[in-house]
Design an enzyme around this catalytic site. Structure first.
Site, PDB file in Angstrom:
ATOM      1  N   SER A 170       0.848  -1.119  -0.050  1.00  0.00           N
ATOM      2  CA  SER A 170      -0.109  -0.094  -0.013  1.00  0.00           C
ATOM      3  C   SER A 170       0.679   1.162  -0.086  1.00  0.00           C
ATOM      4  O   SER A 170       1.566   1.344  -0.968  1.00  0.00           O
ATOM      5  CB  SER A 170      -0.901   0.018   1.243  1.00  0.00           C
ATOM      6  OG  SER A 170      -2.123   0.781   1.055  1.00  0.00           O
ATOM      7  N   ASP A 229      -9.834  -3.819  -5.003  1.00  0.00           N
ATOM      8  CA  ASP A 229      -9.089  -2.817  -4.283  1.00  0.00           C
ATOM      9  C   ASP A 229      -9.261  -1.732  -5.109  1.00  0.00           C
ATOM     10  O   ASP A 229      -8.984  -1.484  -6.738  1.00  0.00           O
ATOM     11  CB  ASP A 229      -7.740  -3.338  -4.307  1.00  0.00           C
ATOM     12  CG  ASP A 229      -6.693  -2.232  -3.570  1.00  0.00           C
ATOM     13  OD1 ASP A 229      -7.093  -1.380  -3.222  1.00  0.00           O
ATOM     14  OD2 ASP A 229      -5.405  -2.425  -3.481  1.00  0.00           O
ATOM     15  N   HIS A 257      -8.142  -4.964  -1.194  1.00  0.00           N
ATOM     16  CA  HIS A 257      -6.943  -4.217  -0.534  1.00  0.00           C
ATOM     17  C   HIS A 257      -6.720  -4.574   0.830  1.00  0.00           C
ATOM     18  O   HIS A 257      -7.526  -4.964   1.767  1.00  0.00           O
ATOM     19  CB  HIS A 257      -7.318  -2.740  -0.630  1.00  0.00           C
ATOM     20  CG  HIS A 257      -5.911  -2.066  -0.223  1.00  0.00           C
ATOM     21  ND1 HIS A 257      -4.869  -1.678  -0.963  1.00  0.00           N
ATOM     22  CD2 HIS A 257      -5.680  -1.496   1.168  1.00  0.00           C
ATOM     23  CE1 HIS A 257      -4.015  -0.949  -0.389  1.00  0.00           C
ATOM     24  NE2 HIS A 257      -4.488  -0.801   0.626  1.00  0.00           N
TER      25      HIS A 257
END
Length: 311
Positions: free
Chosen positions: A158, A252, A282
Site C-alpha cells: 500500500s 481494491d 486491498h
C-alpha cells in the site's frame, strides 16, 4: 481484473474491519493509533518463528528511525529486504506488519528490515521518503550490522509499496545502492478518482473519503502529488530501476494504479512480474483468516529468493 464475487474468507475479514472505520483528523488519528496497540499485542501473540530479531535505530535526516530486523538464521549472512509498511502514510507500524514480515522471512530465506518511518499528518511529504531512502542507504553501507551479504531489495504494501517504488527510483537516479529487486504489494501509486477500480470499489476497505484524507495528510498540495518521489508514476523514465514484482487485488480501489505502474515499468524495459488476485480486497496479506494470503506471501518470497539466490 476482478472475480464475480469476493472470496468468502476475504468478505468476512472486510466485514469485521467495517466495524472499525478509519478516523479522519489529527485527534481521531492519534486515538486510533493508541487503540491499535492492545489489538496488535493480541494479534502478534505466538508469531511465526524466525531465526532472530533485533530492534535497531537507523540514522535519518529527521533523527533516528526505528526499525526491526528479522533474520532467517542468527549465525548466517543473508540478503536483506528493506520493508515499508502500509497505512496510507498515516497509520501502520512495525507491529501491524510483524506477522507479514516474519512470513516473508520464512518464505524467502532473506532477512527483512521493517522501517518505522515518520507518519503524516505530523510529518508530511517528503519525511517518509527521506526516512525510507536513508534506511536503504544505511543497509547497503552497513551489511555487517544486519548480517547481510550486501544484496539488498525493497518491499512494501500500500503506502509502503509507494515508498519501496520511490526508493528504487531514487537509487537509480542518484547513483545510489544497486538494488536487486522491488516487491510492490497493492502499491498506492497512480491513484485516480476516475479510475474504474476507484469508482467500483471505493468503500471496500478504503473509501473515497479515506483516499482523500490520506492524500491531503501526506501530499498537502497538488504540487507535491506531481513529484516523482511522491508518486513514481510521474517519472518520465523508470528504465534504471530494479526488477519488480507488482501485486494487485481485484476488489481494491488502488488496483488500476498498481497495474498502470507495472505497465510503465514494462514499457521502460524493466523486468516485471505482474500478478493480480481477482477475488481479493486491498490489504488481504495482513487480514487474519484469509488463507490466500499465505499463498501470495509464499510466491513473493519465491520471487525474492530466485533473484537473491537466498535458497
Amino acid at each position: 481484473m476482478q472475480a464475480d464475487e469476493m472470496h468468502p474468507q476475504a468478505k468476512a475479514a472486510v466485514k469485521r474491519q467495517a466495524y472499525m472505520p478509519l478516523p479522519h483528523g489529527r485527534l481521531g488519528v492519534k486515538f486510533a493509533r493508541l487503540l491499535t496497540r492492545p489489538v496488535m499485542w493480541v494479534q502478534n501473540r505466538n508469531p511465526p518463528p524466525v531465526g532472530a530479531t533485533a530492534d535497531l535505530a537507523i540514522p535519518g535526516p529527521g533523527g533516528d528511525v526505528d526499525a526491526r530486523l528479522y533474520r532467517p538464521d542468527a549465525s548466517e549472512r543473508s540478503p536483506t529486504v528493506v520493508f515499508f509498511h502500509g497505512g496510507g502514510f498515516v497509520f501502520g507500524s512495525i507491529e501491524t506488519h510483524d506477522r507479514l514480515c516474519r512470513r516473508l522471512v520464512r518464505e524467502s530465506d532473506c532477512a527483512v528490515l521493517s522501517v518505522d518511518y515518520r507518519l503524516a499528518p505530523e510529518h508530511p511529504f517528503p519525511a517518509a521518503v527521506e526516512d525510507a531512502y536513508a534506511a536503504v542507504e544505511w543497509v547497503a553501507a552497513n551489511p555487517d550490522a544486519v548480517g547481510g551479504t550486501g544484496d539488498v531489495a525493497v518491499a512494501g504494501d500500500s503506502a509502503g509499496g509507494n515508498l519501496a517504488a520511490v526508493a528504487a527510483l531514487m537509487a537509480a537516479e542518484r547513483d545510489g545502492p544497486a538494488l536487486a529487486y522491488q516487491t510492490l504489494v497493492y502499491p498506492g501509486v497512480g491513484v485516480d478518482e476516475d479510475a474504474p477500480s476507484v469508482r467500483e470499489h471505493a468503500g471496500v476497505v478504503l473509501s473515497e473519503a479515506d483516499l482523500a484524507f490520506f492524500a491531503d495528510a501526506y501530499y498537502g498540495s497538488d504540487v507535491h502529488r506531481r513529484n516523482p518521489y511522491a508518486d513514481p508514476t510521474n517519472a518520465a523514465d523508470v528504465s534504471g530501476v530494479a526488477p519488480a514484482t507488482v501485486l494487485t487485488a481485484g476488489f481494491d480501489p488502488l488496483r488500476d494504479g498498481g497495474r498502470a505502474y507495472a505497465e510503465q515499468l514494462v514499457r521502460d524495459g524493466v523486468d516485471t512480474r505482474y500478478v493480480n488476485h481477482p477475488d481479493m480486497p486491498h490489504g488481504f496479506l495482513t487480514m487474519p483468516g484469509v488463507d490466500r494470503a499465505r499463498d501470495a506471501i509464499a510466491a513473493l518470497g519465491d520471487d525474492l529468493a530466485a533473484v537473491l539466490d537466498a535458497h
